[in-house]
Design an enzyme around this catalytic site. Structure first.
Site, short mmCIF file in Angstrom:
data_model
loop_
_atom_site.label_atom_id
_atom_site.label_comp_id
_atom_site.label_asym_id
_atom_site.label_seq_id
_atom_site.Cartn_x
_atom_site.Cartn_y
_atom_site.Cartn_z
N TYR A 116 16.97 48.05 11.55
CA TYR A 116 15.85 48.58 11.34
C TYR A 116 15.71 50.15 11.06
O TYR A 116 14.79 50.59 10.37
CB TYR A 116 14.49 48.12 12.43
N GLU A 158 12.11 37.97 17.09
CA GLU A 158 13.60 37.85 16.89
C GLU A 158 14.55 37.66 18.18
O GLU A 158 15.55 36.93 18.39
CB GLU A 158 14.37 38.79 15.83
#
Length: 422
Positions: A116, A158
Site C-alpha cells: 500500500y 485482509e
C-alpha cells in the site's frame, strides 16, 4: 507531497469506523468533481509510472491482459471515487461489499500491507502531475486521508482473512497436483487438484475461487482467478478454465498455457480460497443466474445444496452461445434434478441442432430474459457472468421488487461495475 503525520492513527480509525475529519470532508466534497473527472487519467498515469519503476509488479503480480485493455485503471478509479463519495455524502454507510470484494481479491494474490505504501507513492505522484497547482497542501492532506482510510479498512479486512485461512499475510500460495483433466465444453477444461504434500485440501465456502499463478512464455508469472466448481469439504478441488481466444496476447496467455500444456501429474501454484460470493445459509428461495463460464460458482452452490438443503427452493438460470459451449451442462442438469424444489431455465443464442437439444422444457433460444420466469417472493439472487448480462439481470430483479441487498454478484477480473457508477 504533504502527508498526514499519523497514518497509524488513521489505520486504527479504519479498524473501528472510517470517518473523515471535518476539515478533510469539506475539502474532499469541494474537490471531488475535479478529482473525479481526472481520476481515469490519474490512475492510468499511476500504473504507467509504477510499472516503469517496478516492472516485476506488472510481470509477476498484476494481470497484463487487464492492463492492456485498460480495465484495471478504470476499476481502481471507480473504487476510489465510490469510496470518497460515500465518505463525504453518506458517512454512515460503509462500503462493505465493495471493500470485501477487493480484500478477497488481494488475499488471493498475496498482497501485503507494505505494498500500500508503493501504491500511495505513485498514485499521489500522479495526482500532483495531473492536477498541478490545484493540489494545495490542504487538498493533498485531505485526499491522503481518504487513501489511508480506504487502505486501512482493506488492510484490516485482509489481515482477518489471512488469519481465518491460517496463514501469515502474503503466504497464500500452495502447490497442487493435477490428478485429472476433463473437457467440459468446446472451450472449457476442468482440472481436479489435490495438495502436492499429501495433506487435505483446505476448506472453502460454496461460490469461492482460487488464484492460479502460471509462468507464461516470456517467463512472467501471471495470475488468474477460477471458481471452485465442486462440492466443499472434499479431498480434491476442481477448477474450470475457459480458453480466452487471443493466442499469446495478454488477455489469453494464462488460459492458453493451461489448455495447451497442463496435464494430469503436473503441479500448479494455487492460492487459498477467496471470494465473497458465497451461499448464505437459510431457507429463503434462491436464484442462481449465470452466463458463460459464470456457471462455475453456481455448481459449487448446487453441490452444497444437494447435501445441506435439498428442500430449499432454487431457480437456476444460465445463458450461453450454444449447448456445445455450456460447460458442465449435464452436471448442472443432474444436480437440479436431484433437488426436489429446483427448476432449470437455459437460453442458448444458437438454436440446437436436431437431436442435440437438452432433454428439458426450460430451454429457449436467445439471451437470458428473467422477465420470462417466475421470481419467488423473498428470493436471494446470485449473479455471475459478463458484466452486460449481470447489469440486465440486476435491473430486471430490481424492477420486480427484489431488494438491492438481496442481489449478489461476482466479477472475474477488475470490478468495472464500480467504474460504471452502478
Amino acid at each position: 507531497m504533504t502527508a498526514l503525520p499519523n497514518r497509524s492513527q488513521i489505520r486504527q480509525t479504519a479498524l473501528e469506523e472510517a470517518v473523515l475529519s471535518p476539515e478533510s470532508t469539506a475539502t474532499v466534497r469541494a474537490t471531488l468533481p475535479v478529482v473525479g473527472a481526472a481520476i481515469g487519467e490519474i490512475t492510468t498515469l499511476f500504473y504507467g509510472r509504477m510499472f516503469a519503476d517496478h516492472p516485476e509488479l506488472e510481470r509477476d503480480l498484476f494481470n497484463r491482459g487487464n492492463q492492456a485493455a485498460g480495465e484495471q485503471p478504470r476499476a481502481l478509479a471507480g473504487a476510489i471515487a465510490a469510496y470518497a463519495t460515500l465518505l463525504v455524502e453518506q458517512p454512515e454507510v460503509r462500503p462493505g461489499a465493495m471493500l470485501a470484494r477487493i480484500a478477497h481479491k488481494h488475499i488471493s494474490l498475496g498482497i501485503t500491507e507494505d505494498q500500500y505504501e508503493i501504491v500511495h507513492k505513485y498514485l499521489f505522484g500522479a495526482i500532483v502531475e495531473v492536477l498541478g497547482e490545484a493540489v494545495t497542501p490542504g487538498v493533498a492532506a485531505a485526499w491522503d486521508e481518504v487513501y489511508w482510510l480506504m487502505a486501512g479498512e482493506l488492510i484490516a479486512l485482509e489481515a482477518k482473512l489471512y488469519a481465518e485461512a491460517g496463514v501469515a499475510p502474503g503466504q497464500t500460495w500452495q502447490e497442487m497436483t493435477v490428478v485429472a483433466r476433463t473437457r467440459e465444453s468446446r472451450d472449457a477444461v476442468s482440472f481436479t487438484l489435490r495438495p502436492a504434500d499429501g495433506g487435505p485440501a483446505p476448506a472453502f465456502r460454496p461460490g469461492q475461487y482460487v488464484s492460479v499463478a502460471v509462468r507464461v512464455a516470456d517467463g512472467a508469472r501471471q495470475i488468474r482467478q477460477y471458481s471452485l466448481s465442486t462440492a466443499p469439504g472434499g479431498a480434491h478441488w476442481r477448477i474450470t478454465v475457459k480458453r480466452v481466444h487471443g493466442g499469446g496476447t495478454p488477455e489469453g496467455e494464462v488460459s492458453t498455457r493451461l489448455h495447451d500444456h497442463v496435464q494430469a501429474g503436473d503441479v500448479l501454484t494455487v492460492s487459498r480460497p477467496a471470494g465473497d460470493l458465497t451461499l448464505a445459509e437459510g431457507t429463503e428461495p434462491l436464484l442462481l443466474a449465470s452466463a458463460g463460464i459464470g456457471c462455475t460458482p453456481m455448481i459449487g452452490m448446487l453441490h452444497h445444496l444437494a447435501v445441506t438443503g435439498p428442500e430449499r427452493p432454487v431457480t437456476v438460470v444460465h445463458g450461453d452461445r450454444s449447448l456445445a459451449d455450456h460447460a458442465h451442462a449435464e452436471q448442472v442438469q443432474t444436480l437440479v434434478r436431484a433437488l426436489p424444489e429446483a427448476a432449470l431455465h437455459r437460453w442458448y443464442e444458437q438454436p440446437a441442432q436436431d437431436g442435440a437439444a437438452p432433454a428439458d422444457t426450460g430451454t429457449r433460444t436467445g439471451r437470458v430474459d428473467l422477465a420470462q420466469i417466475e421470481i419467488p417472493e423473498g428470493v436471494r439472487a446470485y449473479l455471475c457472468g459478463p458484466l452486460p448480462f449481470m447489469r440486465a439481470a440486476r435491473a430486471e430483479l430490481l424492477r420486480r421488487g427484489v431488494p438491492a441487498q438481496a442481489i449478489h454478484y461476482e466479477v472475474f477480473g477488475p470490478d468495472l461495475w464500480l467504474a460504471s457508477g452502478n
